[in-house]
Write a protein that holds these residues in place. Structure first.
Motif, PDB file in Angstrom:
ATOM      1  N   ASP A   1      28.721  40.790  38.006  1.00  0.00           N
ATOM      2  CA  ASP A   1      27.374  40.440  38.490  1.00  0.00           C
ATOM      3  C   ASP A   1      26.255  40.932  37.558  1.00  0.00           C
ATOM      4  OD1 ASP A   1      28.740  39.614  40.815  1.00  0.00           O
ATOM      5  OD2 ASP A   1      28.626  41.647  41.634  1.00  0.00           O
ATOM      6  N   GLY A   2      25.034  40.521  37.895  1.00  0.00           N
ATOM      7  CA  GLY A   2      23.841  41.030  37.215  1.00  0.00           C
ATOM      8  C   GLY A   2      23.907  40.808  35.720  1.00  0.00           C
ATOM      9  N   ILE A   3      23.739  41.896  34.966  1.00  0.00           N
ATOM     10  CA  ILE A   3      23.788  41.788  33.507  1.00  0.00           C
ATOM     11  C   ILE A   3      25.215  41.652  32.977  1.00  0.00           C
ATOM     12  CG2 ILE A   3      21.640  43.078  33.096  1.00  0.00           C
ATOM     13  CD1 ILE A   3      23.495  45.558  32.519  1.00  0.00           C
ATOM     14  N   GLY A   4      26.212  41.741  33.884  1.00  0.00           N
ATOM     15  CA  GLY A   4      27.619  41.679  33.467  1.00  0.00           C
ATOM     16  C   GLY A   4      27.912  40.592  32.439  1.00  0.00           C
ATOM     17  N   PRO A   5      27.584  39.329  32.759  1.00  0.00           N
ATOM     18  CA  PRO A   5      27.919  38.250  31.815  1.00  0.00           C
ATOM     19  C   PRO A   5      27.287  38.426  30.424  1.00  0.00           C
ATOM     20  CG  PRO A   5      27.374  37.334  33.966  1.00  0.00           C
ATOM     21  CD  PRO A   5      27.076  38.807  34.042  1.00  0.00           C
ATOM     22  N   GLU A   6      26.031  38.904  30.353  1.00  0.00           N
ATOM     23  CA  GLU A   6      25.374  39.032  29.025  1.00  0.00           C
ATOM     24  C   GLU A   6      25.975  40.153  28.183  1.00  0.00           C
ATOM     25  OE1 GLU A   6      21.061  39.680  29.875  1.00  0.00           O
ATOM     26  OE2 GLU A   6      21.611  39.083  31.898  1.00  0.00           O
ATOM     27  N   ILE A   7      26.286  41.273  28.858  1.00  0.00           N
ATOM     28  CA  ILE A   7      26.820  42.383  28.062  1.00  0.00           C
ATOM     29  C   ILE A   7      28.267  42.110  27.656  1.00  0.00           C
ATOM     30  CG2 ILE A   7      25.228  44.192  28.850  1.00  0.00           C
ATOM     31  CD1 ILE A   7      27.245  44.976  30.977  1.00  0.00           C
ATOM     32  N   ILE A   8      28.991  41.402  28.544  1.00  0.00           N
ATOM     33  CA  ILE A   8      30.370  41.016  28.206  1.00  0.00           C
ATOM     34  C   ILE A   8      30.376  40.061  27.012  1.00  0.00           C
ATOM     35  CG2 ILE A   8      32.209  39.467  29.027  1.00  0.00           C
ATOM     36  CD1 ILE A   8      32.715  42.232  29.995  1.00  0.00           C
ATOM     37  N   GLU A   9      29.398  39.160  26.977  1.00  0.00           N
ATOM     38  CA  GLU A   9      29.307  38.200  25.867  1.00  0.00           C
ATOM     39  C   GLU A   9      29.192  38.945  24.536  1.00  0.00           C
ATOM     40  OE1 GLU A   9      26.312  35.171  26.655  1.00  0.00           O
ATOM     41  OE2 GLU A   9      26.285  34.731  24.498  1.00  0.00           O
TER      42      GLU A   9
ATOM     43  N   HIS B   1      49.281  50.110  36.378  1.00  0.00           N
ATOM     44  CA  HIS B   1      49.341  48.759  35.799  1.00  0.00           C
ATOM     45  C   HIS B   1      48.299  48.608  34.681  1.00  0.00           C
ATOM     46  CE1 HIS B   1      52.269  47.747  38.826  1.00  0.00           C
ATOM     47  NE2 HIS B   1      51.443  48.151  39.775  1.00  0.00           N
ATOM     48  N   THR B   2      47.801  47.394  34.498  1.00  0.00           N
ATOM     49  CA  THR B   2      46.885  47.093  33.388  1.00  0.00           C
ATOM     50  C   THR B   2      45.620  47.967  33.415  1.00  0.00           C
ATOM     51  OG1 THR B   2      47.616  44.826  33.799  1.00  0.00           O
ATOM     52  CG2 THR B   2      45.871  45.144  32.159  1.00  0.00           C
ATOM     53  N   SER B   3      45.250  48.524  32.294  1.00  0.00           N
ATOM     54  CA  SER B   3      44.047  49.358  32.207  1.00  0.00           C
ATOM     55  C   SER B   3      42.788  48.503  32.171  1.00  0.00           C
ATOM     56  CB  SER B   3      44.092  50.222  30.949  1.00  0.00           C
ATOM     57  OG  SER B   3      45.236  51.042  30.974  1.00  0.00           O
ATOM     58  N   VAL B   4      41.715  49.073  32.714  1.00  0.00           N
ATOM     59  CA  VAL B   4      40.433  48.368  32.779  1.00  0.00           C
ATOM     60  C   VAL B   4      39.391  49.140  31.971  1.00  0.00           C
ATOM     61  CG1 VAL B   4      38.551  47.636  34.307  1.00  0.00           C
ATOM     62  CG2 VAL B   4      40.930  47.388  35.052  1.00  0.00           C
ATOM     63  N   PHE B   5      38.597  48.417  31.183  1.00  0.00           N
ATOM     64  CA  PHE B   5      37.585  49.045  30.338  1.00  0.00           C
ATOM     65  C   PHE B   5      36.224  48.536  30.763  1.00  0.00           C
ATOM     66  CE2 PHE B   5      41.678  48.993  28.518  1.00  0.00           C
ATOM     67  CZ  PHE B   5      41.822  50.279  28.037  1.00  0.00           C
ATOM     68  N   GLU B   6      35.349  49.459  31.098  1.00  0.00           N
ATOM     69  CA  GLU B   6      34.049  49.040  31.638  1.00  0.00           C
ATOM     70  C   GLU B   6      32.977  50.078  31.340  1.00  0.00           C
ATOM     71  OE1 GLU B   6      33.426  49.513  35.888  1.00  0.00           O
ATOM     72  OE2 GLU B   6      35.445  50.306  36.136  1.00  0.00           O
ATOM     73  N   PRO B   7      31.720  49.604  31.212  1.00  0.00           N
ATOM     74  CA  PRO B   7      30.620  50.553  31.049  1.00  0.00           C
ATOM     75  C   PRO B   7      30.468  51.363  32.332  1.00  0.00           C
ATOM     76  CG  PRO B   7      29.764  48.352  31.520  1.00  0.00           C
ATOM     77  CD  PRO B   7      31.241  48.203  31.307  1.00  0.00           C
ATOM     78  N   ILE B   8      29.888  52.554  32.233  1.00  0.00           N
ATOM     79  CA  ILE B   8      29.766  53.332  33.480  1.00  0.00           C
ATOM     80  C   ILE B   8      28.526  52.922  34.282  1.00  0.00           C
ATOM     81  CG2 ILE B   8      30.761  55.288  32.174  1.00  0.00           C
ATOM     82  CD1 ILE B   8      28.322  56.867  33.444  1.00  0.00           C
ATOM     83  N   HIS B   9      27.633  52.161  33.660  1.00  0.00           N
ATOM     84  CA  HIS B   9      26.422  51.776  34.390  1.00  0.00           C
ATOM     85  C   HIS B   9      26.691  50.618  35.348  1.00  0.00           C
ATOM     86  CE1 HIS B   9      26.072  48.153  31.986  1.00  0.00           C
ATOM     87  NE2 HIS B   9      26.186  48.857  30.883  1.00  0.00           N
ATOM     88  N   GLY B  10      25.676  50.308  36.162  1.00  0.00           N
ATOM     89  CA  GLY B  10      25.812  49.250  37.153  1.00  0.00           C
ATOM     90  C   GLY B  10      25.339  47.901  36.651  1.00  0.00           C
ATOM     91  N   SER B  11      25.037  47.004  37.586  1.00  0.00           N
ATOM     92  CA  SER B  11      24.780  45.602  37.244  1.00  0.00           C
ATOM     93  C   SER B  11      23.310  45.328  36.901  1.00  0.00           C
ATOM     94  CB  SER B  11      25.214  44.704  38.393  1.00  0.00           C
ATOM     95  OG  SER B  11      24.471  45.034  39.558  1.00  0.00           O
ATOM     96  N   TYR B  12      22.443  46.318  37.012  1.00  0.00           N
ATOM     97  CA  TYR B  12      21.041  46.243  36.604  1.00  0.00           C
ATOM     98  C   TYR B  12      20.431  44.871  36.908  1.00  0.00           C
ATOM     99  CZ  TYR B  12      17.122  47.304  33.321  1.00  0.00           C
ATOM    100  OH  TYR B  12      15.902  47.522  32.736  1.00  0.00           O
TER     101      TYR B  12
END
Ligand code: IPM
Ligand code: MG
Length: 353
Positions: A11-19, A269-280
């Motif tokens: 959600d939120g900024i998720g798609p832009e930062i993932i890009e 199982h599969t490891s997940v990599f994510e920023p610690i911040h929220g969806s801003y």
């Protein structure tokens, strides 16, 4: 090497930062001749809107068959201010952690030389601070029994831990400490909580097995204070789920911005990599959010999921170079602020050339 990655923008900024992180991942895969395969999945509020479930079965299957998951952010204000919502985006993240057995969340807290002036702490306090917080991620009050009384005027959340859950996370803490500065700080509230007393009991039993490592015990309120007063005194910190959630938000800002810190969630199982911040959400779609935490999460992905240390190093160097060159977003800019996408492009180009 074949790299099979699940991408969950959320959600939120998720798609832009993932890009931006994906630009980096592609540049690295190209440079080192890896065969990159990736597939997108739904999570969070976006998944509730589209299929009514914040962690759909399809997304879980995708995660299970992938070698690693790159995750953006989760959360939407329309749920934050509605305590009566029965389905919430955050449940998707918690379900993912639980179903993938991701019991350890590794959050490195490092400072960047070129950003020290952005820290709310004085330079001499924060310069050289470098520690890792290992947060237990599938137990405690997040997952214990919760509920309401019949008249709904009384509510409860239960904090539960088993010896086994505590042992496996402490073991990881000791392994990290052995590779780093040989100091482990066990953070609890053993003066009040029974679960914390079990943590301390288990840690004291394990301590003799690690004679080279100095084990230190600290109450969580004291730890909150010491993080801002003496951040350089920490090496590896290990703590339960909610304490770790709170302390790592605090720890992140001493580096200058919440938008900088990555994390790796590892376990069964599969490891997940994510920023610690929220969806801003205030910044969503504006191309202003800092993509660095997600790009550094991609660096952790290469290291932890594939053991590709050079690849990981190249990303970290490119990030440091972008900061030196002042190609940074508005949260840390002094003069000109660059867009999220410009920072992503710059870093991917730096890697490619
Ligand atoms: C985090 C977040 C999550 C948590 C929320 C979004 C459920 O704050 O990853 O730190 O509390 O674990
Ligand atoms: Mg948090």
């Amino acid at each position: 090497m074949k790299l099979n990655i699940a991408i969950l923008p959320g959600d939120g900024i998720g798609p832009e930062i993932i890009e931006q992180a994906m630009k980096t991942v592609k540049a690295v895969a190209n440079k080192f001749n890896h065969e990159l395969k990736y597939e997108y999945g739904l999570t969070g509020a976006t998944a509730i809107d589209q299929v009514g479930d914040p962690y759909p079965a399809e997304t879980h299957e995708l995660c299970m068959k992938s070698d690693a998951v790159l995750f953006g952010a989760i959360g939407d204000p329309k749920y934050d201010n509605n305590p009566k919502a029965t389905v919430r985006p955050e449940q998707g993240l918690l379900a993912m952690r639980k179903k993938l057995g991701l019991y350890a969340n590794i959050r490195p807290v490092e400072t960047f030389k070129s950003l020290l002036h952005k820290s709310p702490l004085r330079r001499e306090l924060v310069e050289g601070a470098d520690f890792v917080c290992i947060r237990e991620l599938t137990g405690g009050i997040y997952f214990g029994e919760k509920g309401r009384s019949e008249d709904r005027n009384t509510a409860f959340d239960t904090c539960t831990y088993t010896r086994e859950e505590i042992e496996r996370i402490l073991k990881l803490g000791y392994e990290f400490a052995a590779k780093r500065g040989k100091k482990l700080t066990v953070v609890d509230k053993a003066n009040v909580l029974e679960t914390s007393r079990l943590w301390r009991e288990v840690a004291q039993e394990m301590e003799p097995n690690y004679p080279d490592i100095k084990t230190e015990y600290m109450f969580v309120d004291n730890a909150a204070m010491q993080i801002i007063q003496w951040p350089k005194n920490f090496d590896v910190m290990v703590t339960e789920n909610m304490f770790g959630d709170i302390l790592t938000d605090e720890a992140s800002v001493i580096t200058g911005s919440l938008g900088l810190l990555p994390s790796a969630s590892v376990g069964i199982h599969t490891s997940v990599f994510e920023p610690i911040h929220g969806s801003y959400p205030q910044a969503a779609g504006k191309d202003i959010a800092n993509p660095i935490a997600t790009i550094l999460s991609a660096a952790m992905l290469f290291e932890y999921a594939f053991g590709l240390l050079d690849e990981s190093k190249v990303i970290r160097e490119a990030v440091a170079a972008s900061m030196e060159a002042k190609i940074v977003t508005e949260d840390i800019a002094e003069g000109k602020a660059y867009k999220t996408s410009e920072v992503g492009d710059w870093i991917a180009n730096y890697i490619s050339k």
